[in-house]
Scaffold this active site. Structure first.
Site, short mmCIF file in Angstrom:
data_model
loop_
_atom_site.label_atom_id
_atom_site.label_comp_id
_atom_site.label_asym_id
_atom_site.label_seq_id
_atom_site.Cartn_x
_atom_site.Cartn_y
_atom_site.Cartn_z
N GLU A 1 4.58 -10.28 14.72
CA GLU A 1 3.99 -10.78 15.96
C GLU A 1 4.21 -12.29 16.10
O GLU A 1 4.51 -12.79 17.17
CB GLU A 1 2.49 -10.46 15.99
CG GLU A 1 1.84 -10.76 17.31
CD GLU A 1 0.40 -10.31 17.36
OE1 GLU A 1 -0.26 -10.62 18.36
OE2 GLU A 1 -0.07 -9.65 16.41
N ARG B 1 0.81 -1.23 0.00
CA ARG B 1 0.00 0.00 0.00
C ARG B 1 0.84 1.26 0.00
O ARG B 1 0.36 2.33 -0.40
CB ARG B 1 -1.00 -0.02 1.15
CG ARG B 1 -2.12 -1.04 0.87
CD ARG B 1 -3.06 -1.18 2.00
NE ARG B 1 -2.37 -1.81 3.12
CZ ARG B 1 -2.95 -2.37 4.14
NH1 ARG B 1 -4.27 -2.37 4.21
NH2 ARG B 1 -2.26 -2.92 5.10
#
Length: 177
Positions: free
Chosen positions: A102, A65
Site C-alpha cells: 500500500e 505465518r
C-alpha cells in the site's frame, strides 16, 4: 467409537481486533485457533483433505505465518516444505521478486534450488487480503519452473478482492469474510 459432538467452527476461533495495526483496520487474529489444539488440528486436517490426491510435491509457506500452516501441511501431504522469505533471510543462492505494498514495496525470495521444473507446488499462507505477497510467491515458483497445484489460506478477506489477482489458479480458503 463415534462422536456426537458438533464439528469445530473455525470462524469461532478467529477474533477481531479493532484498529490494529493502525486506526481503521479490523485485524483478524488467528492466535485463538492456534492456541486451541483441536481447532488447529481441525484446520490442518481440512486443508490436507482438500489437497489429498492432488499430487502436491512441495508445500511453499510464505513468511512468516505461512510457515505455521505450511510445515504441518507438508507433513500431512507427505512432501517437502519450502520457505519463501523476506529479502536477506535465506543462506544459499536465491532469486527474488519485488512487489507493491500500500505504501512502498517489499522483496521476497526463495532458494534457487528449492523447486524443480515441473514440480507440483501448493502455496500456503494464513490470510488472503489484497494478494500482493502470494502473487510474488507465485512468480518465484513459476520462475523456477514449478507448477502451482493450488493456493491455500486459512482466512480470506473477500472484500479486499485478492482472489482477483490469482484468477489463473485454484484458490481455497477455510474461512471467508
Amino acid at each position: 467409537m463415534s462422536s456426537t459432538s458438533e464439528p469445530i467452527r473455525l470462524e469461532d476461533r478467529v477474533r477481531d481486533i479493532q484498529d490494529f495495526p493502525q486506526p481503521g483496520v479490523l485485524f483478524k487474529d488467528i492466535t485463538p485457533m492456534l492456541q486451541d489444539g483441536p481447532s488447529f488440528h481441525a484446520a490442518m486436517e481440512r486443508l490436507a483433505a482438500h489437497y489429498a490426491g492432488a499430487g502436491v510435491e512441495a508445500v511453499v509457506g510464505v513468511e512468516s505465518r505461512g510457515f505455521i500452516f505450511g510445515a504441518p501441511l507438508a507433513y500431512l501431504l507427505n512432501c517437502g516444505f519450502v520457505p519463501v522469505r523476506k529479502f536477506g533471510k535465506l543462506p544459499a543462492e536465491t532469486i527474488n521478486v519485488e512487489y507493491a505494498l500500500e505504501y512502498g514495496t517489499n522483496i521476497v525470495e526463495i532458494h534457487k534450488d528449492a523447486i524443480k521444473p515441473g514440480q507440483r507446488v501448493l502455496i500456503v499462507d494464513d490470510l488472503l487480503a489484497t494478494g500482493g505477497t502470494v502473487s510474488a510467491a507465485v512468480e518465484l515458483i513459476e520462475k523456477l519452473g514449478g507448477h502451482i497445484a493450488g493456493i491455500a489460506f486459512l482466512v480470506e478477506l473477500s472484500y479486499l478482492k485478492g482472489r482477483e489477482h490469482l484468477q489463473d489458479h485454484d484458490v481455497f480458503a477455510l474461512i471467508k469474510y
